[in-house]
Design an enzyme around this catalytic site. Structure first.
Site, PDB file in Angstrom:
ATOM      1  N   LEU A  12       0.833  -1.218   0.000  1.00  0.00           N
ATOM      2  CA  LEU A  12       0.000   0.000   0.000  1.00  0.00           C
ATOM      3  C   LEU A  12       0.868   1.269   0.000  1.00  0.00           C
ATOM      4  O   LEU A  12       0.745   2.120  -0.881  1.00  0.00           O
ATOM      5  CB  LEU A  12      -0.896  -0.023   1.254  1.00  0.00           C
ATOM      6  CG  LEU A  12      -1.672   1.257   1.540  1.00  0.00           C
ATOM      7  CD1 LEU A  12      -2.736   1.490   0.483  1.00  0.00           C
ATOM      8  CD2 LEU A  12      -2.298   1.194   2.936  1.00  0.00           C
ATOM      9  N   TYR A 134       3.358  -8.629  16.254  1.00  0.00           N
ATOM     10  CA  TYR A 134       3.630  -7.668  15.174  1.00  0.00           C
ATOM     11  C   TYR A 134       4.359  -6.458  15.753  1.00  0.00           C
ATOM     12  O   TYR A 134       5.414  -6.049  15.263  1.00  0.00           O
ATOM     13  CB  TYR A 134       2.318  -7.258  14.498  1.00  0.00           C
ATOM     14  CG  TYR A 134       2.451  -6.084  13.548  1.00  0.00           C
ATOM     15  CD1 TYR A 134       3.215  -6.186  12.387  1.00  0.00           C
ATOM     16  CD2 TYR A 134       1.810  -4.870  13.808  1.00  0.00           C
ATOM     17  CE1 TYR A 134       3.336  -5.106  11.519  1.00  0.00           C
ATOM     18  CE2 TYR A 134       1.920  -3.795  12.943  1.00  0.00           C
ATOM     19  CZ  TYR A 134       2.694  -3.922  11.803  1.00  0.00           C
ATOM     20  OH  TYR A 134       2.812  -2.839  10.951  1.00  0.00           O
TER      21      TYR A 134
HETATM   22  N1  LIG Z   1      -0.867   0.274   6.407  1.00  0.00           N
HETATM   23  C1  LIG Z   1      -0.918   0.670   7.676  1.00  0.00           C
HETATM   24  O1  LIG Z   1      -2.010   0.938   8.230  1.00  0.00           O
HETATM   25  C2  LIG Z   1       0.374   0.851   8.457  1.00  0.00           C
HETATM   26  C3  LIG Z   1       0.285   1.430   9.737  1.00  0.00           C
HETATM   27  C4  LIG Z   1       1.447   1.601  10.479  1.00  0.00           C
HETATM   28  C5  LIG Z   1       2.667   1.220   9.944  1.00  0.00           C
HETATM   29  N2  LIG Z   1       2.729   0.654   8.712  1.00  0.00           N
HETATM   30  C6  LIG Z   1       4.057   0.240   8.210  1.00  0.00           C
HETATM   31  O2  LIG Z   1       4.237   0.779   6.912  1.00  0.00           O
HETATM   32  C7  LIG Z   1       4.963  -0.133   6.102  1.00  0.00           C
HETATM   33  C8  LIG Z   1       4.199  -0.387   4.823  1.00  0.00           C
HETATM   34  O3  LIG Z   1       2.936  -0.947   5.137  1.00  0.00           O
HETATM   35  P1  LIG Z   1       1.873  -1.306   4.000  1.00  0.00           P
HETATM   36  O4  LIG Z   1       0.515  -1.064   4.536  1.00  0.00           O
HETATM   37  O5  LIG Z   1       2.295  -0.689   2.715  1.00  0.00           O
HETATM   38  O6  LIG Z   1       2.089  -2.890   3.927  1.00  0.00           O
HETATM   39  P2  LIG Z   1       1.529  -3.915   2.865  1.00  0.00           P
HETATM   40  O7  LIG Z   1       0.561  -3.276   1.941  1.00  0.00           O
HETATM   41  O8  LIG Z   1       1.114  -5.136   3.622  1.00  0.00           O
HETATM   42  O9  LIG Z   1       2.833  -4.271   2.000  1.00  0.00           O
HETATM   43  C9  LIG Z   1       3.893  -4.998   2.565  1.00  0.00           C
HETATM   44  C10 LIG Z   1       5.038  -4.997   1.576  1.00  0.00           C
HETATM   45  O10 LIG Z   1       6.103  -5.769   2.118  1.00  0.00           O
HETATM   46  C11 LIG Z   1       6.518  -6.720   1.159  1.00  0.00           C
HETATM   47  N3  LIG Z   1       7.051  -7.890   1.836  1.00  0.00           N
HETATM   48  C12 LIG Z   1       6.428  -8.733   2.698  1.00  0.00           C
HETATM   49  N4  LIG Z   1       7.272  -9.709   3.082  1.00  0.00           N
HETATM   50  C13 LIG Z   1       8.459  -9.469   2.456  1.00  0.00           C
HETATM   51  C14 LIG Z   1       9.724 -10.111   2.439  1.00  0.00           C
HETATM   52  N5  LIG Z   1       9.962 -11.232   3.146  1.00  0.00           N
HETATM   53  N6  LIG Z   1      10.705  -9.586   1.681  1.00  0.00           N
HETATM   54  C15 LIG Z   1      10.498  -8.450   0.973  1.00  0.00           C
HETATM   55  N7  LIG Z   1       9.325  -7.798   0.923  1.00  0.00           N
HETATM   56  C16 LIG Z   1       8.321  -8.314   1.669  1.00  0.00           C
HETATM   57  C17 LIG Z   1       5.275  -7.031   0.345  1.00  0.00           C
HETATM   58  O11 LIG Z   1       5.648  -7.585  -0.911  1.00  0.00           O
HETATM   59  P3  LIG Z   1       4.627  -8.491  -1.810  1.00  0.00           P
HETATM   60  O12 LIG Z   1       3.274  -7.885  -1.659  1.00  0.00           O
HETATM   61  O13 LIG Z   1       5.201  -8.350  -3.194  1.00  0.00           O
HETATM   62  O14 LIG Z   1       4.711  -9.867  -1.278  1.00  0.00           O
HETATM   63  C18 LIG Z   1       4.680  -5.631   0.220  1.00  0.00           C
HETATM   64  O15 LIG Z   1       5.324  -4.923  -0.806  1.00  0.00           O
HETATM   65  C19 LIG Z   1       5.202  -1.382   6.957  1.00  0.00           C
HETATM   66  O16 LIG Z   1       6.502  -1.344   7.469  1.00  0.00           O
HETATM   67  C20 LIG Z   1       4.193  -1.259   8.080  1.00  0.00           C
HETATM   68  O17 LIG Z   1       4.672  -1.869   9.263  1.00  0.00           O
HETATM   69  C21 LIG Z   1       1.618   0.468   7.951  1.00  0.00           C
END
Ligand SMILES: NC(=O)c1ccc[n+]([C@@H]2O[C@H](COP(=O)([O-])OP(=O)(O)OC[C@H]3O[C@@H](n4cnc5c(N)ncnc54)[C@H](OP(=O)(O)O)[C@@H]3O)[C@@H](O)[C@H]2O)c1
Length: 283
Positions: A12, A134
């Protein structure tokens, strides 16, 4: 010109980072299981594979690594603690070490889940005390970024939502899609959050990268609300029926992972730097 490597560019946040206006310099994104169509170069990367991380970072040779890749499902992390640890803790260590080898700064999106339920709102100086795996694994990742050289930047978000657009799989887009289809939406009304508007998350990261700020920053809306209240606000904003939004307690979600009743971050530090985050309530 800044050269950026964005891990998790298929996620995302990472997908928006890849297309962000501020990132018109050289940008390379990584994906793990889902290849990305983008104007920028993208490469496969599993952050658990130390040697692959070293190879990719050395070849791209960025100025800044935005390490957005993570195992982000709170429930999956609870069920599979080794997945959480290997991806969010060790994976971050691999990125921090590889970035240090090429002199790149690491900017690390993190989460309000590093905190427990000991205060209604947490600021950057508060002591983390994660309640679930987490949060624990993301905090372990933060510890590696804290010891990074050159110094890193930790940027904590709460629930990331888009409120004025509906083209991704985030909470805001999902709620809007359901309401547009005339479907009822049952949303939690006994957990306070300070949502992070997606555009704020991307812009604030750009601001912190551009100004080379290091340390810990929170990026959230200044308003506390429940997901139920947020869902009704999204309905109001888009002329949809707020009565389709129904309140439920957290217990109805059947979650295994414990969660705080107050998942709220204070972003005053960022505001002191002159950076304002969006308000969500229209009334
Ligand atoms: N979204 C929220 O509400 C939120 C809130 C607080 C903090 N965050 C933080 O913001 C960051 C981004 O979150 P997001 O919502 O964009 O997450 P997301 O949509 O779940 O995307 C996760 C990303 O990590 C990649 N990934 C997962 N396992 C991996 C691995 N072993 N090696 C390399 N890449 C891997 C996935 O790749 P594939 O999809 O290609 O497998 C995807 O690109 C994270 O660090 C999260 O902790 C998010």
């Amino acid at each position: 010109m800044t050269s950026l490597l964005v891990t998790g560019a298929s996620g995302l946040l990472g997908r928006y980072l890849l297309d962000a206006e501020w990132s018109d310099d050289r940008v390379v994104g990584t994906y793990h299981t889902t290849p990305v169509e983008a104007d920028h170069e993208t490469v496969h990367l599993d952050v658990r594979d130390r040697e692959q991380v070293e190879r990719v970072v050395e070849r791209v040779d960025p100025d800044v690594v935005v390490h957005s890749a993570a195992a982000t499902s709170v429930e999956a992390c609870e069920e599979k603690p080794e997945l959480a640890h290997e991806t969010n803790a060790l994976g971050t260590k691999h990125v921090v070490d590889a970035a240090a080898a090429v002199g790149a700064r690491v900017v690390y999106p993190s989460t309000a889940y590093v905190f427990g339920d000991d205060a209604p709102v947490h600021i950057e100086d508060d002591e983390p005390a994660p309640m679930n795996r987490y949060g624990r694994s993301k905090l372990d990742g933060e510890r590696y970024v804290e010891s990074a050289s050159p110094a890193g930047t930790i940027v904590r978000f709460c629930v990331v939502v888009s409120i004025d657009r509906a083209d991704r799989s985030d909470f805001g887009s999902w709620v809007r899609g359901q309401l547009e289809a005339g479907e009822r939406v049952r949303l939690i009304d006994d957990q306070q959050i300070t949502p992070t508007v997606l555009t704020d998350a991307v812009d604030a990261l750009g601001y912190l990268i551009e100004h080379e700020e290091t340390g810990v920053f929170h990026v959230t809306s200044p308003e506390r609300m429940t997901r139920y209240e947020l869902g009704r606000e999204i309905a109001h904003r888009h002329g949809l029926d707020p009565e389709l939004v129904e309140p439920i307690p957290m217990t109805e979600m059947g979650w295994e992972a414990p969660r705080p009743r107050h998942l709220c971050l204070g972003s005053e530090k960022l505001r002191r730097y002159g950076y304002e985050t969006a308000r969500i309530r229209t009334e």
